[in-house]
Design a protein around this motif. Structure first.
Motif, PDB file in Angstrom:
ATOM      1  N   GLY A 146       0.732  -1.182  -0.048  1.00 49.46           N
ATOM      2  CA  GLY A 146      -0.057  -0.042  -0.072  1.00 49.46           C
ATOM      3  C   GLY A 146       0.678   1.177  -0.207  1.00 49.46           C
ATOM      4  N   GLY A 147       0.067   2.298  -0.478  1.00 51.55           N
ATOM      5  CA  GLY A 147       0.796   3.460  -0.436  1.00 51.55           C
ATOM      6  C   GLY A 147       1.376   3.875  -2.030  1.00 51.55           C
ATOM      7  N   VAL A 148       2.204   4.862  -2.176  1.00 52.59           N
ATOM      8  CA  VAL A 148       2.814   5.160  -3.588  1.00 52.59           C
ATOM      9  C   VAL A 148       4.147   4.568  -3.517  1.00 52.59           C
ATOM     10  CG1 VAL A 148       3.334   6.979  -5.326  1.00 52.59           C
ATOM     11  CG2 VAL A 148       1.340   7.335  -3.746  1.00 52.59           C
ATOM     12  N   PHE A 149       4.219   3.510  -4.531  1.00 54.97           N
ATOM     13  CA  PHE A 149       5.377   2.994  -4.555  1.00 54.97           C
ATOM     14  C   PHE A 149       6.405   3.773  -5.417  1.00 54.97           C
ATOM     15  CE2 PHE A 149       8.504   0.157  -7.234  1.00 54.97           C
ATOM     16  CZ  PHE A 149       8.798  -0.443  -6.320  1.00 54.97           C
ATOM     17  N   VAL A 172      -3.468   0.031 -16.643  1.00 52.21           N
ATOM     18  CA  VAL A 172      -3.388   1.392 -16.091  1.00 52.21           C
ATOM     19  C   VAL A 172      -4.699   1.653 -16.147  1.00 52.21           C
ATOM     20  CG1 VAL A 172      -2.309   3.803 -15.887  1.00 52.21           C
ATOM     21  CG2 VAL A 172      -0.988   1.946 -16.481  1.00 52.21           C
ATOM     22  N   VAL A 173      -5.276   2.122 -14.894  1.00 54.71           N
ATOM     23  CA  VAL A 173      -6.842   2.273 -14.948  1.00 54.71           C
ATOM     24  C   VAL A 173      -7.252   3.768 -14.427  1.00 54.71           C
ATOM     25  CG1 VAL A 173      -7.494  -0.021 -14.701  1.00 54.71           C
ATOM     26  CG2 VAL A 173      -7.266   1.425 -12.478  1.00 54.71           C
ATOM     27  N   GLY A 174      -6.049   4.743 -14.066  1.00 53.60           N
ATOM     28  CA  GLY A 174      -6.298   5.960 -13.750  1.00 53.60           C
ATOM     29  C   GLY A 174      -4.880   6.530 -13.225  1.00 53.60           C
ATOM     30  N   TYR A 175      -5.035   7.709 -12.678  1.00 48.56           N
ATOM     31  CA  TYR A 175      -3.856   8.482 -12.212  1.00 48.56           C
ATOM     32  C   TYR A 175      -4.389   9.611 -11.139  1.00 48.56           C
ATOM     33  CZ  TYR A 175      -4.864  11.889 -15.997  1.00 48.56           C
ATOM     34  OH  TYR A 175      -5.237  12.696 -16.893  1.00 48.56           O
ATOM     35  N   GLY A 176      -3.548  10.003 -10.497  1.00 47.49           N
ATOM     36  CA  GLY A 176      -3.889  11.168  -9.570  1.00 47.49           C
ATOM     37  C   GLY A 176      -2.576  11.727  -8.796  1.00 47.49           C
ATOM     38  N   THR A 177      -2.746  12.445  -7.721  1.00 40.82           N
ATOM     39  CA  THR A 177      -1.859  13.110  -6.972  1.00 40.82           C
ATOM     40  C   THR A 177      -2.271  12.898  -5.366  1.00 40.82           C
ATOM     41  OG1 THR A 177      -1.296  14.526  -8.700  1.00 40.82           O
ATOM     42  CG2 THR A 177      -0.269  14.999  -6.464  1.00 40.82           C
ATOM     43  N   THR A 178      -1.273  12.640  -4.521  1.00 44.26           N
ATOM     44  CA  THR A 178      -1.599  12.276  -3.022  1.00 44.26           C
ATOM     45  C   THR A 178      -1.916  13.881  -2.505  1.00 44.26           C
ATOM     46  OG1 THR A 178       0.674  12.662  -2.680  1.00 44.26           O
ATOM     47  CG2 THR A 178      -0.120  10.577  -2.833  1.00 44.26           C
ATOM     48  N   ASP A 234       3.676  17.196   1.016  1.00 48.39           N
ATOM     49  CA  ASP A 234       4.765  16.955  -0.273  1.00 48.39           C
ATOM     50  C   ASP A 234       4.187  15.834  -1.147  1.00 48.39           C
ATOM     51  OD1 ASP A 234       7.006  16.699  -1.884  1.00 48.39           O
ATOM     52  OD2 ASP A 234       8.031  15.435  -0.480  1.00 48.39           O
ATOM     53  N   PRO A 235       3.221  16.407  -2.088  1.00 47.03           N
ATOM     54  CA  PRO A 235       2.468  15.434  -2.814  1.00 47.03           C
ATOM     55  C   PRO A 235       3.275  14.799  -3.889  1.00 47.03           C
ATOM     56  CG  PRO A 235       2.186  17.654  -3.788  1.00 47.03           C
ATOM     57  CD  PRO A 235       2.944  17.753  -2.347  1.00 47.03           C
ATOM     58  N   ILE A 236       2.635  13.588  -4.207  1.00 51.02           N
ATOM     59  CA  ILE A 236       3.449  12.621  -5.132  1.00 51.02           C
ATOM     60  C   ILE A 236       2.407  12.264  -6.243  1.00 51.02           C
ATOM     61  CG2 ILE A 236       4.538  10.348  -5.453  1.00 51.02           C
ATOM     62  CD1 ILE A 236       5.307  10.251  -2.492  1.00 51.02           C
ATOM     63  N   ILE A 293      -1.910  -1.155  -7.431  1.00 53.35           N
ATOM     64  CA  ILE A 293      -0.724  -0.603  -6.977  1.00 53.35           C
ATOM     65  C   ILE A 293      -0.968   0.939  -7.472  1.00 53.35           C
ATOM     66  CG2 ILE A 293       0.806  -1.424  -8.922  1.00 53.35           C
ATOM     67  CD1 ILE A 293       3.041  -1.173  -7.166  1.00 53.35           C
ATOM     68  N   ARG A 294      -0.282   1.846  -6.509  1.00 51.17           N
ATOM     69  CA  ARG A 294      -0.145   3.088  -6.916  1.00 51.17           C
ATOM     70  C   ARG A 294       1.208   3.351  -6.842  1.00 51.17           C
ATOM     71  NH1 ARG A 294      -2.605   6.921  -2.659  1.00 51.17           N
ATOM     72  NH2 ARG A 294      -2.086   5.273  -1.355  1.00 51.17           N
ATOM     73  N   MET A 295       1.566   3.665  -8.240  1.00 52.85           N
ATOM     74  CA  MET A 295       3.123   3.882  -8.692  1.00 52.85           C
ATOM     75  C   MET A 295       3.497   5.328  -9.244  1.00 52.85           C
ATOM     76  SD  MET A 295       5.038   1.190 -11.045  1.00 52.85           S
ATOM     77  CE  MET A 295       4.650   1.829 -12.542  1.00 52.85           C
ATOM     78  N   ALA A 296       4.367   5.860  -8.737  1.00 53.30           N
ATOM     79  CA  ALA A 296       4.838   7.076  -8.768  1.00 53.30           C
ATOM     80  C   ALA A 296       5.018   7.294 -10.401  1.00 53.30           C
ATOM     81  CB  ALA A 296       6.361   7.436  -8.285  1.00 53.30           C
ATOM     82  N   ARG A 297       4.562   8.444 -10.785  1.00 55.34           N
ATOM     83  CA  ARG A 297       4.903   9.113 -12.089  1.00 55.34           C
ATOM     84  C   ARG A 297       5.697  10.412 -12.086  1.00 55.34           C
ATOM     85  NH1 ARG A 297       0.588  12.993 -13.476  1.00 55.34           N
ATOM     86  NH2 ARG A 297      -0.827  12.989 -11.941  1.00 55.34           N
ATOM     87  N   GLY A 298       6.134  10.747 -13.063  1.00 54.30           N
ATOM     88  CA  GLY A 298       6.936  12.000 -13.217  1.00 54.30           C
ATOM     89  C   GLY A 298       8.318  11.611 -12.742  1.00 54.30           C
ATOM     90  N   VAL A 299       8.829  10.326 -12.896  1.00 58.57           N
ATOM     91  CA  VAL A 299      10.055   9.870 -12.329  1.00 58.57           C
ATOM     92  C   VAL A 299      11.104   9.738 -13.749  1.00 58.57           C
ATOM     93  CG1 VAL A 299      11.337   7.755 -11.357  1.00 58.57           C
ATOM     94  CG2 VAL A 299       8.976   8.452 -10.705  1.00 58.57           C
ATOM     95  N   ASN A 300      12.111   9.809 -13.382  1.00 57.93           N
ATOM     96  CA  ASN A 300      13.434   9.818 -14.555  1.00 57.93           C
ATOM     97  C   ASN A 300      12.885  10.714 -15.683  1.00 57.93           C
ATOM     98  OD1 ASN A 300      14.520   7.633 -13.055  1.00 57.93           O
ATOM     99  ND2 ASN A 300      13.380   5.765 -14.212  1.00 57.93           N
TER     100      ASN A 300
END
Length: 356
Positions: free
Chosen positions: A281-284, A298-304, A308-310, A329-336
């Motif tokens: 659980g949480g944002v991986f 992928v069935v969606g996206y959002g921001t915590t 310090d939002p992710i 799973i919620r997986m971080a985007r905006g990475v790399n």
């Protein structure tokens, strides 16, 4: 004004749904204090996951379980934005998880790449106008039902590719027809001869099969067997049978393009799952590799909603509802830098079906 209020409510519902994690077996310091308490923890885990082991097997598995329990407990006190869990893989080694569940998505063969233009309706053109939050699991938005069926369980069959493909087709079919129908992964396992059944396959080949063979049966008509039948058992044509008209690819290394695609419908992606086998659980946020050996949707996206939002993706897996956040799973985007993406999500292979 009414539209703004509806948007705020939608965002709130998405955030609540995204934070909901499946119940799991909690670990305390007392549980790890002795062999006796660890055995009691193992017994609770077996009961929670309905696992039956013979005495010899249980003794062997216990040594794996207690190491996993200690690792999970230590990690969860490290301050990461996600937690690990004694999930269904609690008494399995990493290699066993990978062999039974993770290595199930294969690259497209050259023959399929050569014939791909015939069934592909172009690629998505990335645009900047997309919603802030999207969750296709929700009902009622735009007066439509959910576009996502229940989380399924591939068990020991390496058919993630079939589950990811059917989830994407279930999504666009619900969006177009306003009817949510669970579709047959087993038909793809048995009948898509360009893929390898329980030994792995590719969602694009699954889309191609559906186009070439006039659609796919419902799960009720062709239920999941968790193995290869060895031959195709497609029943005589029954209604409803779900069809698609083509598929599109999402340009690789383009996060905006993937956002735009997911804003329109669920999308299949390839992901490296090795480091989130025990996600709870949480944002991986990683660390993670880029070896795309597992297909997910992928069935969606959002921001915590925190100081310090992710930014994150909402991704449906095929490891059952007792994994992750109710199977997601919620997986971080905006990475790399938005090129590779976390776990290789942007490296290529993202695709989605077209239904006119």
């Amino acid at each position: 004004m009414a539209r703004a209020i509806a948007t705020i409510l939608l965002m709130a519902i998405v955030l609540v749904a995204a934070m909901q994690a499946v119940s799991s077996v909690d670990i305390t310091d007392t549980d790890l204090a002795s062999e006796k308490s660890l055995w009691a923890l193992y017994d609770r885990w077996c009961e929670h996951h309905s696992v039956a082991r013979g005495l010899g097997e249980k003794a062997r598995r216990f040594s794996v379980f207690k190491e996993n329990a200690r690792m999970v407990h230590k990690f969860n006190h490290g301050g990461a934005p996600y937690k690990l869990s004694l999930n269904l893989f609690g008494d399995m080694t990493d290699e066993e998880v990978d062999d039974g569940y993770g290595r199930c998505s294969s690259p497209l063969p050259n023959s399929a790449k050569q014939s791909q233009d015939r069934v592909t309706h172009g690629v998505l053109a990335a645009r900047d106008n997309y919603p802030i939050y999207v969750d296709w699991r929700m009902t009622g938005y735009d007066q439509r039902p959910s576009a996502v069926t229940n989380v399924k369980m591939q068990r020991g069959c390496g058919a993630c590719w079939a589950f990811a493909a059917t989830a994407a087709v279930e999504g666009i079919n619900s969006i177009r027809t306003r009817k949510l129908v669970s579709l047959s992964a087993q038909q793809l396992i048995d009948c898509d001869k360009e893929s390898g059944g329980c030994k792995g396959g590719n969602p694009v080949l699954a889309f191609k099969y559906m186009i070439d063979h006039g659609g796919i049966s419902t799960e009720a008509d062709y239920p999941y067997f968790a193995d290869d039948h060895g031959y195709c058992l497609v029943p005589k044509r029954k209604d409803p049978i779900v069809t698609i008209d083509g598929f599109k690819e999402v340009p690789p290394k383009d996060e905006v393009a993937l956002l735009q695609a997911v804003a329109a419908q669920p999308v299949v992606v390839g992901i490296d799952t090795k480091t989130f086998r025990r996600y709870g659980g949480g944002v991986f946020v990683g660390p993670c590799g880029t070896n795309q050996t597992h297909s997910m949707t992928v069935v969606g996206y959002g921001t915590t909603d925190e100081t310090d939002p992710i930014d994150y993706w909402i991704i449906k897996n095929s490891w059952g509802p007792k994994w992750g956040e109710d199977g997601y799973i919620r997986m971080a985007r905006g990475v790399n830098g938005g090129t590779e993406g976390l776990c290789g999500i942007l490296m290529g292979g993202a695709s989605y079906p077209v239904k006119n």
